[in-house]
Scaffold this active site. Structure first.
Site, PDB file in Angstrom:
ATOM      1  N   ASP A  33       0.974  -1.172   0.099  1.00  0.00           N
ATOM      2  CA  ASP A  33       0.105   0.010   0.051  1.00  0.00           C
ATOM      3  C   ASP A  33       0.859   1.218  -0.196  1.00  0.00           C
ATOM      4  OD1 ASP A  33      -2.437   1.145   0.001  1.00  0.00           O
ATOM      5  OD2 ASP A  33      -2.469   1.495   2.038  1.00  0.00           O
TER       6      ASP A  33
ATOM      7  N   TYR B 274       1.244   5.728  -0.343  1.00  0.00           N
ATOM      8  CA  TYR B 274       0.655   6.797   0.071  1.00  0.00           C
ATOM      9  C   TYR B 274       0.951   8.003  -0.854  1.00  0.00           C
ATOM     10  CZ  TYR B 274       0.715  10.198   4.155  1.00  0.00           C
ATOM     11  OH  TYR B 274       0.251  11.208   5.188  1.00  0.00           O
TER      12      TYR B 274
ATOM     13  N   HIS C 191      -4.078  14.015   0.257  1.00  0.00           N
ATOM     14  CA  HIS C 191      -4.196  13.092   1.326  1.00  0.00           C
ATOM     15  C   HIS C 191      -2.931  13.301   2.340  1.00  0.00           C
ATOM     16  CE1 HIS C 191      -5.030   9.916   4.097  1.00  0.00           C
ATOM     17  NE2 HIS C 191      -4.043   9.217   3.876  1.00  0.00           N
TER      18      HIS C 191
ATOM     19  N   ARG D  60       0.561  17.290  12.482  1.00  0.00           N
ATOM     20  CA  ARG D  60       1.837  18.146  12.786  1.00  0.00           C
ATOM     21  C   ARG D  60       1.295  19.496  12.303  1.00  0.00           C
ATOM     22  NH1 ARG D  60       3.450  13.709   9.940  1.00  0.00           N
ATOM     23  NH2 ARG D  60       3.540  14.815   8.059  1.00  0.00           N
TER      24      ARG D  60
ATOM     25  N   GLU E  21     -10.316   3.970   3.647  1.00  0.00           N
ATOM     26  CA  GLU E  21      -9.238   4.607   2.568  1.00  0.00           C
ATOM     27  C   GLU E  21      -9.897   4.204   1.275  1.00  0.00           C
ATOM     28  OE1 GLU E  21      -5.268   3.717   3.559  1.00  0.00           O
ATOM     29  OE2 GLU E  21      -5.393   5.376   5.418  1.00  0.00           O
TER      30      GLU E  21
ATOM     31  N   GLU F 162      -9.383   3.743  -2.438  1.00  0.00           N
ATOM     32  CA  GLU F 162      -8.071   3.688  -3.340  1.00  0.00           C
ATOM     33  C   GLU F 162      -8.096   3.162  -4.437  1.00  0.00           C
ATOM     34  OE1 GLU F 162      -4.875   2.004  -1.159  1.00  0.00           O
ATOM     35  OE2 GLU F 162      -5.590   2.692   0.841  1.00  0.00           O
TER      36      GLU F 162
ATOM     37  N   ASP G 220      -8.886   0.174   1.890  1.00  0.00           N
ATOM     38  CA  ASP G 220      -8.032  -0.303   2.930  1.00  0.00           C
ATOM     39  C   ASP G 220      -8.436   0.273   4.246  1.00  0.00           C
ATOM     40  OD1 ASP G 220      -5.965  -1.522   3.809  1.00  0.00           O
ATOM     41  OD2 ASP G 220      -4.618   0.187   3.701  1.00  0.00           O
TER      42      ASP G 220
ATOM     43  N   ARG H 271      -7.987   4.048  13.258  1.00  0.00           N
ATOM     44  CA  ARG H 271      -7.058   5.313  13.322  1.00  0.00           C
ATOM     45  C   ARG H 271      -6.362   5.251  14.908  1.00  0.00           C
ATOM     46  NH1 ARG H 271      -5.495   6.395   8.447  1.00  0.00           N
ATOM     47  NH2 ARG H 271      -7.284   6.880   7.003  1.00  0.00           N
TER      48      ARG H 271
ATOM     49  N   GLN I  40      -3.889   2.481  15.166  1.00  0.00           N
ATOM     50  CA  GLN I  40      -2.915   2.893  14.111  1.00  0.00           C
ATOM     51  C   GLN I  40      -1.912   4.196  14.912  1.00  0.00           C
ATOM     52  OE1 GLN I  40      -3.994   4.599  10.451  1.00  0.00           O
ATOM     53  NE2 GLN I  40      -1.930   4.927   9.775  1.00  0.00           N
TER      54      GLN I  40
ATOM     55  N   TYR J 255       2.149   3.112  15.496  1.00  0.00           N
ATOM     56  CA  TYR J 255       2.929   2.916  13.960  1.00  0.00           C
ATOM     57  C   TYR J 255       4.296   3.570  14.027  1.00  0.00           C
ATOM     58  CZ  TYR J 255       2.601   8.020  13.340  1.00  0.00           C
ATOM     59  OH  TYR J 255       2.424   9.535  13.187  1.00  0.00           O
TER      60      TYR J 255
ATOM     61  N   LYS K  27      -4.141  -1.598  10.300  1.00  0.00           N
ATOM     62  CA  LYS K  27      -4.352  -1.751   8.926  1.00  0.00           C
ATOM     63  C   LYS K  27      -4.629  -3.235   8.417  1.00  0.00           C
ATOM     64  CE  LYS K  27      -3.500   2.552   7.126  1.00  0.00           C
ATOM     65  NZ  LYS K  27      -4.030   3.321   6.224  1.00  0.00           N
TER      66      LYS K  27
ATOM     67  N   THR L  28      -8.620  -5.676   4.100  1.00  0.00           N
ATOM     68  CA  THR L  28      -8.699  -4.668   2.995  1.00  0.00           C
ATOM     69  C   THR L  28      -9.553  -5.372   1.729  1.00  0.00           C
ATOM     70  OG1 THR L  28      -6.310  -3.981   3.143  1.00  0.00           O
ATOM     71  CG2 THR L  28      -7.090  -3.916   1.036  1.00  0.00           C
TER      72      THR L  28
ATOM     73  N   THR M 104      -4.795   6.369   0.174  1.00  0.00           N
ATOM     74  CA  THR M 104      -5.979   7.179   0.117  1.00  0.00           C
ATOM     75  C   THR M 104      -5.857   8.171  -0.991  1.00  0.00           C
ATOM     76  OG1 THR M 104      -6.128   6.990   2.289  1.00  0.00           O
ATOM     77  CG2 THR M 104      -7.621   8.563   1.580  1.00  0.00           C
TER      78      THR M 104
ATOM     79  N   GLU N 106      -9.873  12.558   7.478  1.00  0.00           N
ATOM     80  CA  GLU N 106     -10.116  13.828   6.579  1.00  0.00           C
ATOM     81  C   GLU N 106     -11.369  14.392   6.660  1.00  0.00           C
ATOM     82  OE1 GLU N 106      -7.075  13.748   3.092  1.00  0.00           O
ATOM     83  OE2 GLU N 106      -7.890  11.648   3.081  1.00  0.00           O
TER      84      GLU N 106
END
Length: 397
Positions: A114, A116, A121, A130, A186, A188, A220, A224, A227, A231, A240, A244, A331, A345
């Protein structure tokens, strides 16, 4: 067994507004009411039994892998022949109503990766996680970031999704264990490898169409809260790997030649191994439905890293791919709020709830159903469909 000896011939009736005309012809693996699984192609609302139609035993397999391994010349020969036959009366024994068949996972997946690859996204999540720093990490514009997922938990569309359990960080900072409270999607696009590669020999960007057979929609599912706790420093794991979902139908790349579009500007210029003379994106528009209500329209055309660049990076260290391997885009999101391909999101981390069916929502509840569909420009001047990928959320066990 091919069709039960019904006999005779007839043409398949295709509505004028169908997204599955002869210019599309996605492949899947189906079973009629009486008979085992075999490979079929979708034409309108009819499934064509390719073993019966073409008198070819390779399509009696219960997955596409043997056909995928035959390579692009054979893929195109079969596609051309089925398109010819689609304009004629075909044996009734080779035709089954879509509503009367069972579908299964169309490929036997050895490895699942998978990525990114959506800049919108990645930027959105960077701003969420952040807020006081640059949203994209330093490596993001230099390589397609990805991770290896769990191939054994990739399931066909409409397989129920059991809410996962795992460790979650509490308000005190210490972990507890229990069902995910922030279950997400997600939206995808998945890419199915046809022809494998040799261990130690990278696949170049311009060899993409020699190795990738087609595309299928992917969801997917993501926990959250699990994760977020697990992670760092090694990346996604239990948040995750639980499920899927993949569409039952794989659209061949040859059906998407009119969907090719230039890539978005890539700054700084990628390193040479990520460059090619025939690289491109795809103009594919997704639609996300949450309990039958449309909540998002993610645009794949804005995806920063191309599928060919993802494959080139996946194999750049000499890793090989095999028929049936799957890699996904990550995503897909756009810059507008209604183009976000995940609920983290869409609800901006749970701080901006959305209204679904008259209810105020942030993440998935038990009993929720998600359905993702997509369309792309087709070679006949009308859109084609990429099937759908859906799932119903069941309570944790």
């Amino acid at each position: 067994m091919t069709g039960g000896g019904r006999g005779g011939t007839s043409r398949v009736a295709i509505p004028d507004d169908s997204l599955f005309g002869p210019e599309n012809l996605p492949y899947g693996v189906f079973a009629p009411a009486a008979g085992g699984y075999r490979v079929g192609a979708r034409l309108g609302d009819t499934v064509l039994d390719l073993a019966a139609l073409l008198d070819d035993p390779i399509f009696l397999h219960a997955d596409l892998n043997a056909f995928l391994a035959t390579g692009p010349t054979r893929w195109r020969e079969v596609r051309d022949r089925v398109r010819e036959l689609a304009e004629t009366a075909m044996p009734v024994d080779a035709q089954y109503p879509l509503h009367a068949v069972r579908m299964k996972l169309p490929i036997r997946i050895g490895d699942y990766v998978d990525f990114y690859a959506s800049i919108d996204h990645a930027t959105n999540l960077g701003r969420l996680f952040r807020p006081d720093t640059e949203p994209l990490l330093p490596n993001w514009r230099h390589l397609p970031v990805g991770y290896h997922g769990r191939a054994g938990t990739v399931v066909v569309s409409d397989t129920p999704v059991i809410r996962p359990k795992g460790q979650r960080r509490t308000d005190s900072g210490a972990p507890d264990f229990g069902p995910s409270r922030r279950l997400d999607i997600e939206a995808e696009l998945g890419f199915v490898v046809g022809t494998g590669s040799v261990l130690g020999v990278p696949v170049t960007v311009d060899e993409f169409t020699e190795h990738v057979f087609g595309v299928g929609l992917v969801n997917d599912w993501s926990a959250r809260d699990i994760q977020a706790w697990e992670y760092q420093p090694l990346g996604p794991f239990l948040g995750k790997s639980f499920t899927t979902s993949l569409s039952a139908w794989i659209t061949p790349l040859d059906a998407l030649t009119d969907a090719r579009v230039p890539l978005p500007p890539q700054t700084p210029a990628p390193l040479p191994y990520l460059c090619g003379s025939d690289d491109h994106g795809l103009d594919i528009d997704l639609t996300v439905r949450w309990n039958d209500e449309v909540v998002a329209h993610p645009p794949y055309a804005r995806t920063y890293w191309s599928p060919a660049q993802m494959l080139a990076h996946l194999t750049a260290n000499g890793a090989s791919v095999r028929p049936g391997d799957l890699y996904a885009s990550g995503t897909i999101s756009g810059p507008a709020p209604d183009q976000r391909g995940s609920f983290i999101e869409l609800s901006w981390g749970g701080t901006q709830p959305v209204t679904v069916g008259g209810e105020i929502r942030t993440f998935l509840a038990d009993g929720d159903r998600v359905r993702i569909t997509a369309t792309a420009p087709g070679t006949a001047g009308r859109p084609i469909g990429l099937g759908e990928v859906g799932g119903l959320i069941l309570p944790a066990r």
